[in-house]
Design a protein around this motif. Structure first.
Motif, short mmCIF file in Angstrom:
data_model
loop_
_atom_site.label_atom_id
_atom_site.label_comp_id
_atom_site.label_asym_id
_atom_site.label_seq_id
_atom_site.Cartn_x
_atom_site.Cartn_y
_atom_site.Cartn_z
N LYS A 1 0.83 -1.20 0.00
CA LYS A 1 0.00 0.00 0.00
C LYS A 1 0.87 1.25 0.00
O LYS A 1 0.56 2.23 -0.70
N PHE B 1 2.07 1.91 -3.42
CA PHE B 1 0.98 2.42 -4.26
C PHE B 1 0.74 3.90 -3.99
O PHE B 1 0.57 4.71 -4.91
N VAL B 2 0.73 4.28 -2.70
CA VAL B 2 0.51 5.67 -2.34
C VAL B 2 1.65 6.55 -2.84
O VAL B 2 1.43 7.66 -3.35
N GLU C 1 3.51 6.09 -5.44
CA GLU C 1 3.34 6.26 -6.88
C GLU C 1 2.22 7.24 -7.19
O GLU C 1 2.31 8.03 -8.14
N SER C 2 1.16 7.22 -6.40
CA SER C 2 0.06 8.16 -6.59
C SER C 2 0.53 9.59 -6.33
O SER C 2 0.17 10.52 -7.06
N ARG D 1 2.62 10.52 -9.38
CA ARG D 1 1.83 10.63 -10.61
C ARG D 1 0.94 11.87 -10.60
O ARG D 1 0.75 12.52 -11.63
N ASN D 2 0.41 12.20 -9.44
CA ASN D 2 -0.49 13.34 -9.32
C ASN D 2 0.21 14.62 -8.88
O ASN D 2 -0.45 15.61 -8.58
N PHE E 1 -9.79 17.71 -7.13
CA PHE E 1 -9.89 16.32 -6.68
C PHE E 1 -11.22 16.08 -5.97
O PHE E 1 -11.78 17.00 -5.35
N THR F 1 -9.68 13.28 -2.06
CA THR F 1 -9.52 11.87 -2.43
C THR F 1 -8.81 11.79 -3.77
O THR F 1 -9.11 12.55 -4.69
N CYS F 2 -7.86 10.88 -3.87
CA CYS F 2 -7.10 10.70 -5.10
C CYS F 2 -6.75 9.21 -5.22
O CYS F 2 -6.22 8.63 -4.26
N ASP F 3 -7.07 8.61 -6.35
CA ASP F 3 -6.84 7.17 -6.53
C ASP F 3 -7.47 6.36 -5.40
O ASP F 3 -6.88 5.39 -4.91
N GLU F 4 -8.65 6.80 -4.96
CA GLU F 4 -9.41 6.15 -3.89
C GLU F 4 -8.66 6.19 -2.56
O GLU F 4 -8.90 5.37 -1.67
#
Length: 206
Positions: free
Chosen positions: A29, A32-33, A35-36, A39-40, A91, A114-117
């Motif tokens: 997780k 993943f965060v 990378e989010s 990316r954002n 967002f 919220t971003c990418d859930e």
């Protein structure tokens, strides 16, 4: 936090918590965060505010409900609000509010979205991020976890799943007296040997 008297490993020194390296290594997780965030362009847009991800995810005691906390330092909170509105208002679930000062934390601005859930919460105040309680607590908690291991971490996660906040969970397991937020921060300047001795005394009182 006195950095001159410590001989902690690099990833347990305050500077080891900046950037996204620790977050990427913490868990699937966490990766993943991270990378989010990249990316954002979240850190990119907060670069002038010395951002750092704090809380439970970088130290791998997060739960499914855990938000992603980002601490920022800003002397002009009005300017920060304008930037947050400009950068993050697109967002989902975006909200911004002022947080009144407390005894230990000054006036702050909090932005949520919220971003990418993932729910992000950005906390900005006129205090260096390395001196903010959220950062100091995370560093101390990471050191305690490094010394006491996964069994202790599992106890923390269990209490958090039951609804106990992170600092009170650590305090409950360790048998800390007083305000857990103040007491944990008071452990920040201890060397590994000193903290290990202090933890031994605390655990012996359980």
């Amino acid at each position: 936090m006195n950095q001159t008297v410590m001989d902690w490993a690099d990833d347990l020194k305050p500077e080891g918590f900046y950037g996204l390296g620790r977050l990427k290594r913490a868990s699937e997780k966490g990766a993943f965060v991270a990378e989010s965030i990249i990316r954002n362009r979240i850190f990119e847009n907060l670069a002038n505010f010395n951002p750092v991800v704090a809380g439970t995810l970088p130290i791998a005691v997060d739960t499914v409900e855990s938000d992603i906390d980002i601490l920022c330092e800003c002397s002009d909170l009005g300017a920060f609000k304008q930037i947050a509105d400009h950068v993050f208002s697109g967002f989902p679930d975006y909200a911004l509010h002022d947080r009144a000062p407390t005894r230990h934390v000054g006036q702050a601005v909090v932005a949520r979205f919220t971003c990418d859930e993932i729910t992000f919460e950005i906390f900005a105040t006129d205090c260096p991020t390395s001196e903010q309680f959220g950062f100091v607590h995370m560093v101390v908690e990471a050191r305690i976890l490094a010394l006491l291991g996964d069994d202790f971490a599992q106890k923390v996660r269990a209490l958090k799943q039951a609804g106990v906040k992170t600092e009170p969970a650590f305090a409950q397991i360790l048998g800390l007296d007083g305000d857990p937020y103040i007491t944990l921060a008071g452990l920040a300047d201890l060397s590994p040997a000193e903290l290990k001795d202090r933890l031994g005394l605390m655990l012996s009182r359980e």
